[in-house]
Structures are given as structure tokens and as C-alpha cells.
Design a protein around this motif. Structure first.
Motif, PDB file in Angstrom:
ATOM      1  N   ARG A 113      -0.943 -12.083 -27.456  1.00 62.31           N
ATOM      2  CA  ARG A 113      -1.959 -13.076 -27.823  1.00 62.31           C
ATOM      3  C   ARG A 113      -2.028 -13.244 -29.339  1.00 62.31           C
ATOM      4  O   ARG A 113      -2.094 -14.358 -29.857  1.00 62.31           O
ATOM      5  N   ASP A 114      -1.980 -12.107 -30.073  1.00 61.88           N
ATOM      6  CA  ASP A 114      -2.050 -12.174 -31.529  1.00 61.88           C
ATOM      7  C   ASP A 114      -0.801 -12.813 -32.114  1.00 61.88           C
ATOM      8  O   ASP A 114      -0.877 -13.580 -33.072  1.00 61.88           O
ATOM      9  N   LEU A 115       0.360 -12.486 -31.538  1.00 62.23           N
ATOM     10  CA  LEU A 115       1.605 -13.107 -32.005  1.00 62.23           C
ATOM     11  C   LEU A 115       1.546 -14.620 -31.809  1.00 62.23           C
ATOM     12  O   LEU A 115       1.921 -15.390 -32.703  1.00 62.23           O
ATOM     13  N   PHE A 145     -10.661  -9.515 -35.173  1.00 61.86           N
ATOM     14  CA  PHE A 145     -11.128 -10.859 -35.537  1.00 61.86           C
ATOM     15  C   PHE A 145     -10.614 -11.891 -34.537  1.00 61.86           C
ATOM     16  O   PHE A 145     -11.367 -12.759 -34.077  1.00 61.86           O
ATOM     17  N   ASN A 146      -9.328 -11.780 -34.178  1.00 63.01           N
ATOM     18  CA  ASN A 146      -8.760 -12.702 -33.188  1.00 63.01           C
ATOM     19  C   ASN A 146      -9.430 -12.526 -31.831  1.00 63.01           C
ATOM     20  O   ASN A 146      -9.657 -13.504 -31.104  1.00 63.01           O
ATOM     21  N   MET A 147      -9.736 -11.277 -31.469  1.00 63.12           N
ATOM     22  CA  MET A 147     -10.407 -11.010 -30.191  1.00 63.12           C
ATOM     23  C   MET A 147     -11.784 -11.670 -30.153  1.00 63.12           C
ATOM     24  O   MET A 147     -12.200 -12.229 -29.142  1.00 63.12           O
ATOM     25  N   LEU A 148     -12.493 -11.611 -31.282  1.00 64.00           N
ATOM     26  CA  LEU A 148     -13.852 -12.150 -31.330  1.00 64.00           C
ATOM     27  C   LEU A 148     -13.881 -13.665 -31.380  1.00 64.00           C
ATOM     28  O   LEU A 148     -14.758 -14.302 -30.793  1.00 64.00           O
ATOM     29  N   THR A 149     -12.936 -14.259 -32.096  1.00 67.20           N
ATOM     30  CA  THR A 149     -13.015 -15.702 -32.379  1.00 67.20           C
ATOM     31  C   THR A 149     -11.972 -16.544 -31.657  1.00 67.20           C
ATOM     32  O   THR A 149     -12.134 -17.764 -31.569  1.00 67.20           O
ATOM     33  N   THR A 183     -10.568 -16.065 -44.066  1.00 73.50           N
ATOM     34  CA  THR A 183     -10.543 -16.748 -42.781  1.00 73.50           C
ATOM     35  C   THR A 183     -11.902 -16.643 -42.116  1.00 73.50           C
ATOM     36  O   THR A 183     -12.532 -15.593 -42.116  1.00 73.50           O
ATOM     37  N   GLU A 184     -12.334 -17.744 -41.543  1.00 72.82           N
ATOM     38  CA  GLU A 184     -13.647 -17.825 -40.914  1.00 72.82           C
ATOM     39  C   GLU A 184     -13.467 -18.257 -39.465  1.00 72.82           C
ATOM     40  O   GLU A 184     -12.682 -19.153 -39.169  1.00 72.82           O
ATOM     41  N   GLY A 185     -14.171 -17.582 -38.564  1.00 78.31           N
ATOM     42  CA  GLY A 185     -14.090 -17.926 -37.148  1.00 78.31           C
ATOM     43  C   GLY A 185     -15.476 -18.001 -36.534  1.00 78.31           C
ATOM     44  O   GLY A 185     -16.466 -17.586 -37.149  1.00 78.31           O
ATOM     45  N   ARG A 186     -15.535 -18.483 -35.298  1.00 81.03           N
ATOM     46  CA  ARG A 186     -16.824 -18.640 -34.635  1.00 81.03           C
ATOM     47  C   ARG A 186     -16.774 -18.074 -33.225  1.00 81.03           C
ATOM     48  O   ARG A 186     -15.742 -18.122 -32.558  1.00 81.03           O
ATOM     49  N   ALA A 187     -17.924 -17.526 -32.820  1.00 83.10           N
ATOM     50  CA  ALA A 187     -18.064 -16.999 -31.463  1.00 83.10           C
ATOM     51  C   ALA A 187     -19.496 -17.231 -31.011  1.00 83.10           C
ATOM     52  O   ALA A 187     -20.441 -17.007 -31.779  1.00 83.10           O
ATOM     53  N   SER A 208     -10.710  -2.150 -28.458  1.00 85.02           N
ATOM     54  CA  SER A 208      -9.257  -2.251 -28.582  1.00 85.02           C
ATOM     55  C   SER A 208      -8.943  -3.732 -28.722  1.00 85.02           C
ATOM     56  O   SER A 208      -8.945  -4.481 -27.738  1.00 85.02           O
ATOM     57  N   GLY A 209      -8.734  -4.154 -29.960  1.00 83.65           N
ATOM     58  CA  GLY A 209      -8.467  -5.568 -30.204  1.00 83.65           C
ATOM     59  C   GLY A 209      -7.246  -6.051 -29.467  1.00 83.65           C
ATOM     60  O   GLY A 209      -7.200  -7.187 -28.981  1.00 83.65           O
ATOM     61  N   ARG A 210      -6.243  -5.174 -29.350  1.00 83.09           N
ATOM     62  CA  ARG A 210      -4.991  -5.568 -28.688  1.00 83.09           C
ATOM     63  C   ARG A 210      -5.212  -5.842 -27.206  1.00 83.09           C
ATOM     64  O   ARG A 210      -4.617  -6.752 -26.641  1.00 83.09           O
ATOM     65  N   ASN A 211      -6.081  -5.044 -26.572  1.00 80.34           N
ATOM     66  CA  ASN A 211      -6.344  -5.200 -25.140  1.00 80.34           C
ATOM     67  C   ASN A 211      -7.639  -5.946 -24.849  1.00 80.34           C
ATOM     68  O   ASN A 211      -8.068  -6.001 -23.697  1.00 80.34           O
ATOM     69  N   ARG A 212      -8.290  -6.486 -25.906  1.00 82.68           N
ATOM     70  CA  ARG A 212      -9.534  -7.239 -25.775  1.00 82.68           C
ATOM     71  C   ARG A 212     -10.620  -6.396 -25.097  1.00 82.68           C
ATOM     72  O   ARG A 212     -11.421  -6.893 -24.303  1.00 82.68           O
TER      73      ARG A 212
END
Length: 695
Positions: free
Chosen positions: A510-512, A20-24, A41-45, A145-149
């Protein structure tokens, strides 16, 4: 630009929030949806000429929905218009994660599967043929891989394409996309078809709703779905089908359906996943042998917690000092805009109210940031699940479910989401017990109080220990109170604790940073809204009515004190002082506790205002701590910490407890009970300390 809506779902511990963090990125906010009580939680991309709104749903293992979080995720998918669903699966645990994926395919909405942690799967020697997996499931399967985007653009490409194809099918043919379906045995398919035809013929469901999925829910006797969507008329058809299938299979249809899904998953994995002949060394097992050890594990856990609190003080002290100097300078600069003898309500509001009130809370931002950063790192690494596992042995003896430790951990950030997180508990008894004791977890709002009081009465060498002790005291009191509640009001058998322990992972910086910034920004916004409003109100209550007949020959400090006692807040504090004195609190401290009911940080605000009004020279944090140290013995400081820990949960906690428990009775019992217990404990501590010569 075309607007699309996306629902992000998946099992817990699949890295869903990381995806989710990678996308938004930072474009996130809490969404409000009708019929949905959990904060989603709502995000935009923006991608491929589409503005996508992505909703991060609570983690769920199944659409059978055994917990409140799972019901929220399922109800969202059923009731909130969504163009496409992204199911985040753990590529290292594909067979287990595909169970939810099959249910989502049967659900009928456009679906994309994100094969997350694909880099970790490769490191383990697993080779997943994602194209073959897509062919078998009939939906796009994208390695990520969300951690590595990794895989962000490909995932958004697939989601946008699926959503547009779905819209085109509805527009051109009047029906949604036909997904692949799980092929069940002929007898089971016959029963499903009968129920499905009955639902359509009787118009119990809308034409664009997944009739086959509702037929499955009726066959599984899912009472929540049957009652929520008024499907009772189809129950006789479903009951007859269940009886027929029991006679054929010799088992409940629910088990037959689950067995068939597992067979399909096993067959898919056989064709799409290649495992290494010699599995690589499992670092998770090696670490768990130490970190979850019967005796070493708890010792390591408490050592880590102590280290966190020590670092919050030591690393946070310099920037906290800089902020204190800044707000002290700001107050002096604003005060200098008026001449020394010029009376001005605006000057008093700014210099004695807003700047010390809001500034007195904002100076603790570095400490808040460090604490949230530590919590985020421990959570992202996979260690927090081990902490819950370690504590289960002790919590079970006290009548608490092991899962209760998860809301309690969340409560260290904020009590409100901690109370909302009690939805992971299936038993209402366990939910209520956990809900009622959660305010004893020292939330972030209490940190400003601790950071004000502890340095006022404890030497630097003992400040980390004092902070650790007050957190530990909250945990101990919560467990004792839970035992009392489970032995009286909420008697019953505590179910066994089942918890998935994710593999250890290196947290993504990035997530931290995103998690820490979001929580810290919420704290700053609170200071700019609630605390600002509280500062203005408390200043007014601490300033008016003005006393005009004060002897001008009195010393300045005595005149200011006399003026303060004439105000609304002073009179209220004086009226309550006889009640609070046995616990060691004078009228000044009492007014601080009154303000803390709106928000815990308001105690610091009130102390800043009281001492600024009494002596304008004493408006900065260092001076306030000096005043506290000079006016009160250390024993009173200890009582302030205890009372702040236990008493008068804030108004937001009161409101969320009422909503989650469904009754004002439990909310008021929590508020009044904890306040009375806090008062009794403070009286015991203060009177015992005085008798021993510490007062």
C-alpha cells in the motif's frame, strides 16, 4: 464536525511516514505554513465526529535541534497551533526512542505515543506492557503497525480524546493540560523554578506557553531558542543557575539533564518491557555481513542500480509504445477535423503544439512510474541507508560528508527536494557543496530526454547500459566537482559520518503504491500545467512570425524548414548556432536546450514541435526518434545526453538554490558554472570523437 490539528513527529526510521499513510491514505497535500520553509506533507482523516488535519513533520532525534530539519520540526511545534502531537516510536528500539518522548512530555502539549512496529517487537520476543508504559509516562501509548494498518482507530481515538480534553481544560480553567514531568534532582529543580518564575514575572513568554520547557532551554543555553524568542533578559538568571549546578555536580547542566532523562527511561523500560532470554536470530546482521561488505557491498549496489535502469527500459517499453500510438492517433484524429488545405492557427496549435508537446512527455509516464516504484522499494526495505553507508568511504575521501549521499539519492527523484534535504547537514560548507553539485543527479525530469535520445542512437541491447552510464557519469562528475569545491571555496575538516541503519523490512504494498502514485501524479500534473504552458509558448515561438514570400515551387520539407528558421525560436537558434556547433548542436537542438531551462522535459516538447512543424507527418515519438537518428550521428546523441545532464538547471532549481543558500550569487554560480562545464565537456567529446572518425 469538529476540526482538530495533529502534528506527527518521531525519530527517523520509526515508520512515521507509514503511520501517516495509514491515518490519511491518499488524502495528502503539501502544506504551507508561515515561518516553515521545509515542505511538510499534510493529510486528513475523519474519525469520531472530528475532521483531523495531520501534518507529517521531518524526523528528529531531539528537540535540541542540531540540523535544519530538526529546527523545522521544533519551530512547527512551537509556532503552529496544534491540538495534539503524535510521537511515533519504534517499539523494537523503545529505550532509544523514548528520549524524544520525554522531551515532548516536558514540552507541555497534549501527546499520544504510537508504539509502531509492535508486530516486529512481538516477533523478536519483546513484550511491552503498553498500559504500564502509559501510566509511567502519563500519556496514552497505543500499539500500532503502520505496515499492517493495525491500531489506526485506537490511535485516532486517543488523539481526538487528548485534543478535546486539552480544549476543555483551557476553556474551563484557562490553562492547558498538565503533563507528567521528568523529576530532576532537587538542586536542578530549584534552578528551573527560579528561571521559570522569572520568565512568568517578566512576561517574556505568553501565559499559555510551556514556561518549564523554556526554562530548560535557558538552562541548556540553547542559543537558537534564546535568540528566536528574545529571552536574553533571562540569561543572567540562567547563567547564575548554570554556575551553581556546575559547582554542585562537577559537570555541565546539559549533561546532568541528559543523564537524568536516560535514568528515567531505563527505569521505565525495566518495568514495562520484557526481553526474551534467548534473542532470536538477527536477519539484519546476517544480510549486512554481505550487503555492507567492503568489496561485495559496492558491487551489489551497482548491480542493483543497473538492474533498476534495465527494467525501466524493458518493462516500460510496451506501455510507452501504446501511449505513443494513442497520441499519434489523437493528432491524426484532430487533424482530420479540418480539410487538408484549410489553414487554421487552432489546428496547428493542437496538432503541432499541444498534442506532440504534452504527449511527448506523457508517453514516458510508465518509465517514471517504474523508477519511482524501484526507489520506493529500496528505501522502504532499509537498503538505501546501507547505500549511503557504503558510499561514505569514497565520499569522505573527496571531502563530502557521508550524509550528503541522502540528498543526492533524493535528487534522483527531483532536484528541488534534494536541495531542501541538505538541511540534514550541520555544516554550511557541506550544505553548499552538496547543494551546488545536486543538479548532476539525473532527476525524473531528465528521464523523458534519456528515453527519447537513447533509443534513437543505441541498439536495444545497450539501452539499459547507456541509461546506467549517464546516471553513473552524473555521480562521478558530482564527486569530482565536490572535491574541487572542498579544496578551494569550502576548505575545512569534514565531520565524521553517523547514520542509523534501520532493520530490514518487507515493504508494504500500500505504501509503495501510494508513494509511486503521488510522485507519478506530480509528473502528470506538471505535464498538464508547466509543460502545457511551455508547449503553447514554444509552438508560438516556432510558428511566428510567418514568412509569406516563400517560393511555392520549393519542395514541402524545404518550405517548412525555411518557415521555421524565420520564426522567433528559429532565429534565436540560428543566432546561437555558431557558438553551439563546436559541441555538435545545430539550431534545432539549441532551441530544445533553451526550452529546457523552464523544465527539463520541455526539450522533448521542443523536439516534438520542431519536427511536427517541419513535417506534420512526423509528430509521434517513433517518427521523432527516426528523425534524430537520420539527422545526427550517435556522437551527437552522446553530447545531447551529457549537456542535458549537466547544463542549465531548471528555473525551479535556480529558485530553491537561491532560497536555501540565502544568496542569488550561489544560485547563479551553480547555473552558469554547470552550463559552462557542460559546454566544455561536450566540445571535448564531440571534437575528439570526430577526430577519431565517429562523427
Amino acid at each position: 464536525m469538529e476540526a482538530l490539528t495533529v502534528a506527527l513527529t518521531g525519530n527517523p526510521n520509526t515508520g512515521k511516514t507509514t503511520v501517516f499513510n495509514m491515518l490519511t491514505g491518499a488524502r495528502q497535500q503539501v502544506g504551507n505554513y508561515p515561518g516553515v520553509t521545509v515542505e511538510i506533507t499534510e493529510g486528513r482523516a475523519e474519525h469520531n465526529d472530528a475532521a483531523t488535519t495531520i501534518s507529517d513533520l521531518p524526523g528528529t532525534y531531539s528537540l535540541a535541534a542540531h540540523s535544519e530539519d530538526e529546527r523545522t520540526a521544533r519551530n512547527f511545534l512551537l509556532e503552529v497551533p496544534t491540538d495534539v502531537v503524535i510521537d511515533v516510536v519504534d517499539a523494537t528500539q523503545l529505550e532509544r526512542n523514548l528520549y524524544l518522548a520525554l522531551q515532548l512530555i516536558e514540552f507541555g502539549k497534549p501527546l499520544v505515543i504510537a508504539l509502531n512496529m509492535s508486530d516486529a517487537a512481538e516477533a523478536q520476543g519483546l513484550r511491552i506492557d503498553h498500559q504500564a508504559l502509559s501510566d509511567h509516562l502519563g500519556v496514552p501509548c497505543i500499539p500500532t503497525s503502520g505496515r499492517n494498518r493495525r491500531g489506526r482507530n485506537e490511535l485516532l481515538d486517543a488523539a481526538v480524546d487528548q485534543a478535546r480534553h486539552h480544549r476543555a481544560m483551557v476553556r474551563n480553567h484557562g490553562h492547558p493540560v498538565e503533563q507528567n514531568r521528568v523529576p530532576y534532582a532537587r538542586e536542578l529543580e530549584d534552578v528551573l523554578r527560579e528561571i521559570q518564575e522569572h520568565l512568568i514575572a517578566t512576561e517574556l513568554i505568553a501565559k499559555d506557553h510551556p514556561a518549564r520547557w523554556y526554562a530548560l532551554k535557558l538552562l541548556e543555553n540553547d542559543t537558537q531558542i534564546i535568540e528566536r524568542y528574545a529571552l536574553q533578559e533571562a540569561e543572567p538568571v540562567a547563567a547564575a543557575g548554570r554556575d551553581r549546578l556546575r559547582a554542585i555536580y562537577g559537570q555541565d547542566p546539559v549533561a546532568a539533564i541528559a543523564d537524568r532523562r536516560h535514568e528515567v527511561i531505563a527505569e521505565i523500560c525495566k518495568h514495562c518491557v520484557a526481553s526474551p532470554q534467548q534473542p532470536k536470530r538477527d536477519i539484519t546482521g546476517t544480510l549486512d555481513a554481505v550487503l555492507t561488505h567492503r568489496w561485495l557491498g559496492p558491487a551489489i549496489f551497482f548491480a542493483l542500480m543497473y538492474a533498476v535502469f534495465h527494467l525501466v527500459f524493458t518493462l516500460g517499453a510496451p506501455p510507452m509504445g501504446w501511449l505513443e500510438q494513442f497520441f499519434g492517433w489523437l493528432a491524426g484524429a484532430v487533424d482530420g477535423l479540418w480539410s487538408a488545405d484549410e489553414p487554421s492557427a487552432l489546428r496547428s496549435l493542437l496538432v503541432n503544439g499541444i498534442i506532440p508537446g504534452v504527449g511527448g512527455v506523457l508517453v514516458f509516464t510508465p518509465n517514471i512510474l517504474l523508477l519511482f516504484l524501484a526507489i520506493a522499494a529500496l528505501e522502504a526495505s532499509g537498503y538505501m541507508s546501507r547505500a549511503a553507508f557504503l558510499m561514505d568511504r569514497y565520499m569522505h575521501k573527496l571531502g563530502l560528508h557521508g550524509k550528503s549521499f541522502i540528498p543526492m539519492l533524493i535528487g534522483f527523484g527531483c532536484t528541488v527536494p534534494g536541495i531542501m534535504a541538505t538541511r540534514i547537514l550541520e555544516s554550511r560548507r557541506d550544505r553548499l557543496t552538496t547543494m551546488l553539485i545536486l543538479p548532476l543527479m539525473s532527476c525524473g525530469a531528465r528521464i523523458p530526454i534519456y528515453m527519447l535520445i537513447i533509443p534513437s542512437f543505441f541498439a536495444p541491447a545497450y539501452q539499459g547500459l547507456a541509461l546506467f552510464s549517464i546516471y553513473l557519469l552524473g555521480i562521478v562528475l558530482a564527486l569530482v566537482l565536490a572535491r574541487v569545491l572542498k579544496s578551494t571555496l569550502f576548505r575545512g575538516v569534514t565531520p565524521h559520518f553517523l547514520l542509523e541503519l534501520p532493520g530490514y523490512r518487507r515493504p508494504a504494498l500500500r505504501d509503495l503504491a501510494l508513494f509511486t502514485w503521488q510522485r507519478t501524479w506530480e509528473y502528470i500534473k506538471k505535464a498538464g500545467t508547466i509543460i502545457l504552458a511551455a508547449s503553447i509558448i514554444l509552438w508560438a515561438l516556432s510558428t511566428y512570425p510567418r514568412k509569406t514570400d516563400i517560393d511555392p515551387d520549393l519542395p514541402g520539407e524545404e518550405r517548412q524548414a525555411l518557415q521555421l528558421t524565420h520564426t522567433v525560436i528559429g532565429r534565436t537558434g540560428k543566432a546561437l548556432e555558431p557558438v553551439m556547433q563546436p559541441a555538435g548542436f545545430d539550431w534545432r537542438l539549441t532551441t530544445g536546450f533553451l526550452g529546457a531551462f523552464a523544465a527539463k522535459e520541455a526539450f522533448v516538447t521542443q523536439m516534438s514541435i520542431v519536427f511536427a512543424v517541419e513535417d506534420p507527418e512526423e509528430g509521434d515519438g517513433l517518427a521523432i526518434r527516426r528523425q534524430l537518428n537520420q539527422r545526427y550521428p550517435a556522437l551527437v546523441g552522446v553530447c545531447i545526453l551529457i549537456f542535458s545532464l549537466m547544463a542549465t538547471p531548471c528555473v525551479a532549481t535556480l529558485a530553491i538554490t537561491r532560497r536555501e543558500s540565502g544568496s542569488w550569487r550561489w544560485a547563479l554560480a551553480q547555473w552558469g558554472g554547470l552550463t559552462v562545464l557542460a559546454y566544455i565537456l561536450c566540445v571535448i567529446v564531440y571534437q575528439t570523437g570526430r577526430a577519431l572518425g565517429f562523427g
